[in-house]
Each structure stands twice: as structure tokens, then as C-alpha cells.
Design a protein around this motif. Structure first.
Motif, PDB file in Angstrom:
ATOM      1  N   HIS A  67      52.583   4.751 157.449  1.00  0.00           N
ATOM      2  CA  HIS A  67      53.317   4.262 158.612  1.00  0.00           C
ATOM      3  C   HIS A  67      52.344   4.214 159.778  1.00  0.00           C
ATOM      4  N   SER A  68      51.991   3.023 160.205  1.00  0.00           N
ATOM      5  CA  SER A  68      50.999   2.843 161.270  1.00  0.00           C
ATOM      6  C   SER A  68      49.701   3.499 160.822  1.00  0.00           C
ATOM      7  N   THR A  69      49.246   4.498 161.539  1.00  0.00           N
ATOM      8  CA  THR A  69      48.007   5.185 161.150  1.00  0.00           C
ATOM      9  C   THR A  69      48.288   6.507 160.463  1.00  0.00           C
ATOM     10  N   ILE A  70      49.550   6.777 160.174  1.00  0.00           N
ATOM     11  CA  ILE A  70      49.951   8.050 159.587  1.00  0.00           C
ATOM     12  C   ILE A  70      50.276   7.852 158.108  1.00  0.00           C
ATOM     13  N   LYS A  71      49.763   8.733 157.278  1.00  0.00           N
ATOM     14  CA  LYS A  71      50.112   8.738 155.859  1.00  0.00           C
ATOM     15  C   LYS A  71      50.914   9.990 155.571  1.00  0.00           C
ATOM     16  N   GLY A  72      51.872   9.869 154.668  1.00  0.00           N
ATOM     17  CA  GLY A  72      52.680  11.026 154.329  1.00  0.00           C
ATOM     18  C   GLY A  72      53.257  10.894 152.942  1.00  0.00           C
ATOM     19  N   SER A  73      53.921  11.921 152.505  1.00  0.00           N
ATOM     20  CA  SER A  73      54.515  11.903 151.171  1.00  0.00           C
ATOM     21  C   SER A  73      55.985  11.524 151.273  1.00  0.00           C
ATOM     22  N   ALA A  74      56.463  10.860 150.227  1.00  0.00           N
ATOM     23  CA  ALA A  74      57.853  10.418 150.189  1.00  0.00           C
ATOM     24  C   ALA A  74      58.307  10.307 148.744  1.00  0.00           C
ATOM     25  N   VAL A  75      59.610  10.236 148.572  1.00  0.00           N
ATOM     26  CA  VAL A  75      60.216  10.074 147.248  1.00  0.00           C
ATOM     27  C   VAL A  75      61.113   8.848 147.300  1.00  0.00           C
ATOM     28  N   GLU A  76      60.897   7.927 146.366  1.00  0.00           N
ATOM     29  CA  GLU A  76      61.743   6.733 146.311  1.00  0.00           C
ATOM     30  C   GLU A  76      63.125   7.141 145.830  1.00  0.00           C
ATOM     31  N   LEU A  77      64.148   6.623 146.491  1.00  0.00           N
ATOM     32  CA  LEU A  77      65.507   7.018 146.132  1.00  0.00           C
ATOM     33  C   LEU A  77      65.903   6.494 144.762  1.00  0.00           C
ATOM     34  N   ASP A  78      66.034   5.201 144.630  1.00  0.00           N
ATOM     35  CA  ASP A  78      66.359   4.628 143.335  1.00  0.00           C
ATOM     36  C   ASP A  78      66.230   3.118 143.395  1.00  0.00           C
ATOM     37  N   GLU A  79      66.326   2.498 142.241  1.00  0.00           N
ATOM     38  CA  GLU A  79      66.183   1.035 142.156  1.00  0.00           C
ATOM     39  C   GLU A  79      67.314   0.327 142.888  1.00  0.00           C
ATOM     40  N   LYS A  80      68.487   0.915 142.901  1.00  0.00           N
ATOM     41  CA  LYS A  80      69.620   0.299 143.602  1.00  0.00           C
ATOM     42  C   LYS A  80      69.316   0.164 145.094  1.00  0.00           C
ATOM     43  N   ALA A  81      68.734   1.193 145.692  1.00  0.00           N
ATOM     44  CA  ALA A  81      68.367   1.141 147.110  1.00  0.00           C
ATOM     45  C   ALA A  81      67.300   0.079 147.349  1.00  0.00           C
ATOM     46  N   ALA A  82      66.325  -0.017 146.456  1.00  0.00           N
ATOM     47  CA  ALA A  82      65.269  -1.029 146.585  1.00  0.00           C
ATOM     48  C   ALA A  82      65.863  -2.437 146.537  1.00  0.00           C
ATOM     49  N   ARG A  83      66.784  -2.664 145.616  1.00  0.00           N
ATOM     50  CA  ARG A  83      67.425  -3.984 145.513  1.00  0.00           C
ATOM     51  C   ARG A  83      68.225  -4.293 146.771  1.00  0.00           C
ATOM     52  N   TRP A  84      68.896  -3.292 147.310  1.00  0.00           N
ATOM     53  CA  TRP A  84      69.704  -3.496 148.517  1.00  0.00           C
ATOM     54  C   TRP A  84      68.801  -3.886 149.686  1.00  0.00           C
ATOM     55  N   ILE A  85      67.725  -3.132 149.903  1.00  0.00           N
ATOM     56  CA  ILE A  85      66.786  -3.445 150.985  1.00  0.00           C
ATOM     57  C   ILE A  85      66.204  -4.841 150.791  1.00  0.00           C
ATOM     58  N   THR A  86      65.813  -5.167 149.573  1.00  0.00           N
ATOM     59  CA  THR A  86      65.256  -6.492 149.282  1.00  0.00           C
ATOM     60  C   THR A  86      66.246  -7.586 149.637  1.00  0.00           C
ATOM     61  N   SER A  87      67.524  -7.388 149.333  1.00  0.00           N
ATOM     62  CA  SER A  87      68.525  -8.416 149.638  1.00  0.00           C
ATOM     63  C   SER A  87      68.743  -8.565 151.141  1.00  0.00           C
ATOM     64  N   VAL A  88      68.579  -7.496 151.902  1.00  0.00           N
ATOM     65  CA  VAL A  88      68.779  -7.563 153.357  1.00  0.00           C
ATOM     66  C   VAL A  88      67.600  -8.237 154.050  1.00  0.00           C
ATOM     67  N   ILE A  89      66.375  -7.876 153.677  1.00  0.00           N
ATOM     68  CA  ILE A  89      65.205  -8.418 154.381  1.00  0.00           C
ATOM     69  C   ILE A  89      64.600  -9.634 153.675  1.00  0.00           C
ATOM     70  N   ASN A  90      65.145  -9.992 152.510  1.00  0.00           N
ATOM     71  CA  ASN A  90      64.661 -11.146 151.746  1.00  0.00           C
ATOM     72  C   ASN A  90      63.192 -11.041 151.351  1.00  0.00           C
ATOM     73  N   LYS A  91      62.727  -9.819 151.179  1.00  0.00           N
ATOM     74  CA  LYS A  91      61.379  -9.539 150.690  1.00  0.00           C
ATOM     75  C   LYS A  91      61.460  -8.263 149.883  1.00  0.00           C
ATOM     76  N   PRO A  92      60.540  -8.063 148.929  1.00  0.00           N
ATOM     77  CA  PRO A  92      60.578  -6.809 148.180  1.00  0.00           C
ATOM     78  C   PRO A  92      60.451  -5.609 149.104  1.00  0.00           C
ATOM     79  N   GLY A  93      61.330  -4.644 148.937  1.00  0.00           N
ATOM     80  CA  GLY A  93      61.302  -3.441 149.759  1.00  0.00           C
ATOM     81  C   GLY A  93      61.749  -2.241 148.958  1.00  0.00           C
ATOM     82  N   ARG A  94      61.366  -1.079 149.419  1.00  0.00           N
ATOM     83  CA  ARG A  94      61.759   0.169 148.780  1.00  0.00           C
ATOM     84  C   ARG A  94      62.233   1.105 149.862  1.00  0.00           C
ATOM     85  N   LYS A  95      63.139   1.995 149.523  1.00  0.00           N
ATOM     86  CA  LYS A  95      63.719   2.938 150.482  1.00  0.00           C
ATOM     87  C   LYS A  95      63.306   4.343 150.112  1.00  0.00           C
ATOM     88  N   TYR A  96      62.678   5.041 151.058  1.00  0.00           N
ATOM     89  CA  TYR A  96      62.248   6.421 150.842  1.00  0.00           C
ATOM     90  C   TYR A  96      62.940   7.326 151.829  1.00  0.00           C
TER      91      TYR A  96
END
Length: 96
Positions: A67-96
Motif C-alpha cells: 500500500h503506497s510505500t508500505i508493505k504488510g501481511s494480509a490474508v485473502e478472505l475467499d474467492e467469493k469476495a474477490a469475485r464481488w470486488i471484481t464485479s464492482v470495479i470491473n477489474k480483477p481484485g482481491r479483498k484482504y
């Protein structure tokens, strides 16, 4: 200042680089609400996404995100969340 739990969630692209309103204006259409142990995300034209705030994960599920100049650890929630974000922004996305 962001909404409740704002610094606990991040939307990233397929390369784990953060996406925000300046990158993806459609993110501004996402309306978060909280009820009990759940985060609900609403946006025009898509079904409400319900996310469990108390999910469990394995240590091998942790990934590095940027995120910007900061790196950190995260856990992806699930494929359903990724599909939802992708449908909202019309680009591949993942939710952490």
C-alpha cells in the motif's frame, strides 16, 4: 479518517498492490455496514457481500501486500469476495 475497521481491510489487484478511490473510482460506491460479527458490503447492481469478521486462517495463507510505500501481511478472505470486488470495479481484485 475512514470507516470502522478501515485500517483492517484492503482491496488489492492481482499483483497484491492496493487499490483505492484514486485508482478505482468505483470503490467509492461500496457502502460498508457492520452487524454483530459481520461486515456487509453493498454496491449498485450487485448482491450484498457478507464477510465474517472473525474468520480463521492458517499461517501459510498469509501474503505480503503493498500500500503506497508500505508493505504488510494480509490474508485473502475467499474467492467469493474477490469475485464481488471484481464485479464492482470491473477489474480483477482481491479483498484482504
Amino acid at each position: 479518517e475512514g470507516f470502522k475497521y478501515d485500517r483492517e481491510w484492503i482491496i488489492v489487484d492481482e499483483n497484491t498492490i492496493s487499490r483505492n478511490i484514486s485508482h478505482e473510482p468505483a470503490i467509492s460506491k461500496i457502502i460498508p455496514t457492520f452487524e454483530g460479527d459481520y461486515l456487509y458490503l453493498d454496491a449498485p447492481g450487485v448482491e450484498t457481500l457478507r464477510l465474517d469478521l472473525k474468520f480463521e486462517y492458517d499461517v501459510e495463507d498469509v501474503e505480503m501486500v503493498e500500500h503506497s510505500t508500505i508493505k504488510g501481511s494480509a490474508v485473502e478472505l475467499d474467492e467469493k469476495a474477490a469475485r464481488w470486488i471484481t464485479s464492482v470495479i470491473n477489474k480483477p481484485g482481491r479483498k484482504y
